[in-house]
Design an enzyme around this catalytic site. Structure first.
Site, mmCIF file in Angstrom:
data_model
loop_
_atom_site.group_PDB
_atom_site.id
_atom_site.type_symbol
_atom_site.label_atom_id
_atom_site.label_comp_id
_atom_site.label_asym_id
_atom_site.label_seq_id
_atom_site.Cartn_x
_atom_site.Cartn_y
_atom_site.Cartn_z
ATOM 1 N N TYR A 124 -4.481 -0.043 7.942
ATOM 2 C CA TYR A 124 -5.549 -0.822 8.550
ATOM 3 C C TYR A 124 -5.662 -0.477 10.037
ATOM 4 O O TYR A 124 -4.717 0.003 10.660
ATOM 5 C CB TYR A 124 -5.272 -2.322 8.416
ATOM 6 C CG TYR A 124 -5.254 -2.827 7.001
ATOM 7 C CD1 TYR A 124 -6.436 -3.077 6.319
ATOM 8 C CD2 TYR A 124 -4.049 -3.074 6.347
ATOM 9 C CE1 TYR A 124 -6.425 -3.555 5.017
ATOM 10 C CE2 TYR A 124 -4.027 -3.556 5.051
ATOM 11 C CZ TYR A 124 -5.212 -3.795 4.395
ATOM 12 O OH TYR A 124 -5.190 -4.269 3.115
ATOM 13 N N ARG A 172 0.847 -1.196 0.000
ATOM 14 C CA ARG A 172 0.000 0.000 0.000
ATOM 15 C C ARG A 172 0.881 1.245 0.000
ATOM 16 O O ARG A 172 1.039 1.932 1.011
ATOM 17 C CB ARG A 172 -0.947 -0.023 1.192
ATOM 18 C CG ARG A 172 -2.055 -1.049 1.008
ATOM 19 C CD ARG A 172 -3.278 -0.739 1.828
ATOM 20 N NE ARG A 172 -4.473 -1.283 1.202
ATOM 21 C CZ ARG A 172 -5.692 -1.109 1.687
ATOM 22 N NH1 ARG A 172 -5.886 -0.389 2.773
ATOM 23 N NH2 ARG A 172 -6.735 -1.633 1.078
ATOM 24 N N GLN A 197 -0.822 2.242 -6.230
ATOM 25 C CA GLN A 197 -2.263 2.475 -6.091
ATOM 26 C C GLN A 197 -3.060 1.929 -7.267
ATOM 27 O O GLN A 197 -4.172 1.425 -7.090
ATOM 28 C CB GLN A 197 -2.529 3.974 -5.933
ATOM 29 C CG GLN A 197 -2.184 4.503 -4.552
ATOM 30 C CD GLN A 197 -2.517 5.969 -4.392
ATOM 31 O OE1 GLN A 197 -2.663 6.696 -5.378
ATOM 32 N NE2 GLN A 197 -2.650 6.423 -3.163
ATOM 33 N N SER A 200 -8.608 -2.576 -2.726
ATOM 34 C CA SER A 200 -9.409 -1.354 -2.672
ATOM 35 C C SER A 200 -10.465 -1.323 -3.769
ATOM 36 O O SER A 200 -11.614 -0.931 -3.532
ATOM 37 C CB SER A 200 -8.503 -0.125 -2.792
ATOM 38 O OG SER A 200 -7.707 0.030 -1.634
ATOM 39 N N ASP A 249 -3.942 -1.758 -6.705
ATOM 40 C CA ASP A 249 -4.568 -2.106 -5.432
ATOM 41 C C ASP A 249 -5.939 -2.745 -5.640
ATOM 42 O O ASP A 249 -6.971 -2.070 -5.601
ATOM 43 C CB ASP A 249 -4.676 -0.858 -4.561
ATOM 44 C CG ASP A 249 -5.142 -1.154 -3.147
ATOM 45 O OD1 ASP A 249 -5.456 -2.327 -2.858
ATOM 46 O OD2 ASP A 249 -5.188 -0.220 -2.327
#
Length: 357
Positions: free
Chosen positions: A219, A114, A119, A125, A122
């Site tokens: 997280y 992450r 990104q 997500s 990902d």
């Protein structure tokens, strides 16, 4: 580099790893894309859409790399072959060991670091976005009330009150979607830092007097038993205020934390709904039945799993862009170049051949 797109075989899985759009872009970038016939059918991407995009139809199993949504199993793969997919490396150690024994170089989409550079890869997500959106729709479907306020000749109908627990990607999407549907929304997370994100969506912040810290990767860390007990007591005192509750709390590699005890469910009004997005790892509610919709004490508990697969068209589109980004990272211009000093390559790889060390 020849990339094979496998047809998913897991029960209920309707997504596909590459859609025609990304298959065409990869073909234009120097990749040879071969798609297993029917691979995109369940997601509404027919074979002719792939061929029109520049891919070919055929067996993916002799390709240099195989891309999938869920791991196809080691038996179909060969020594030195690359595999990209959701491989559940923290829980399915047997599956990972089988891939290693086969000599497969496997990249788990769950293990993408992450970081800003990654990104676009990902997938956790992107799929959480789909799950969060669908959770709000499920809450609206099973709640025997309107979500929005309605002013009618027969009188005014007040809006539903929705609580979302957990303000990660899924939780924020659930908040945004429930608000678009007209509900009065409230969010809670053990990380006080996300309060601003919740309120930026027009949602209220539920203060239970319980907060934790943020773990590595953004997280929430797992609460201590004392913190969990305090949270459950505080939630039980407030949960009856809400018509629908959506829970999204998860700890990577662990069973879902039990946030809503049976006593809290009993405190809710008959007809209320709990949509448990953590059902796949046991559920955030003590009474959730993974894979089922159950009714306990007049409360409907929605424990359906793999929600992204219930919206396979856009879930596949988003996931395929993640896969495309990873392939372009691993094989610039279609030529494989595994740089084990690179944070993304090293972090996402869960098995590799000894000579590649």
């Amino acid at each position: 580099m020849r990339v094979g797109v496998a047809r998913e075989t897991a029960p209920g899985e309707r997504r596909v790893a590459l859609v025609p759009e990304t298959a065409g872009k990869l073909a234009g970038a120097g990749f040879d894309i071969v798609v297993e016939p029917g691979a995109g059918d369940a997601a509404s991407f027919p074979d002719d859409a792939y061929t029109a995009a520049g891919a070919t139809l055929g067996s993916p199993w002799d390709a240099d790399a195989v891309v999938a949504v869920q791991g196809p199993g080691a038996s179909k793969l060969h020594d030195g072959q690359l595999l990209i997919g959701f491989l559940d490396p923290l829980a399915d150690r047997t599956g990972v060991e089988a891939l290693a024994a086969r000599g497969v170089v496997a990249f788990a989409m769950e293990s993408i670091p992450r970081i800003t550079r990654a990104q676009s890869m990902d997938a956790l997500s992107s799929q959480a976005t789909v799950g969060g959106y669908k959770s709000a729709l499920l809450a609206a479907e099973y709640l025997p009330r309107f979500f929005p306020m309605l002013i009618t000749a027969a009188g005014t109908v007040p809006p539903a009150k929705v609580l979302v627990i957990g303000a990660g990607v899924a939780g924020l999407q659930a908040l945004a979607t429930a608000r678009r549907l007209g509900a009065v929304v409230t969010g809670f997370d053990v990380r006080p830092v996300v309060r601003e994100q919740i309120e930026s969506l027009g949602a209220n912040w539920l203060d239970l007097g319980v907060s934790g810290a943020e773990a590595e990767g953004g997280y929430a860390r797992e609460l201590t038993p004392e913190e969990m007990q305090a949270q459950q007591v505080a939630l039980e005192a407030r949960i009856a205020e809400f018509d629908a509750v959506i829970t999204t709390a998860a700890v990577p590699g662990r069973a879902a934390p039990k946030i809503i005890p049976a006593s809290a469910v009993k405190a809710m009004r008959p007809g209320s709904v709990i949509v448990d997005l953590a059902a796949e790892t046991g559920g955030n509610c003590e009474l959730t039945v993974p894979g089922e919709v159950a009714v306990r004490d007049g409360v409907t508990l929605v424990g359906l799993t793999n929600l992204p697969s219930t919206m396979p068209y856009h879930a596949s589109m988003l996931y395929s862009r993640n896969v495309q980004a990873l392939l372009l990272h691993l094989a610039p211009e279609g030529t494989l170049n595994l740089d084990w000093d690179d944070e993304i390559t090293k972090g996402a790889c869960v098995t590799r051949k000894a000579e590649a060390e």
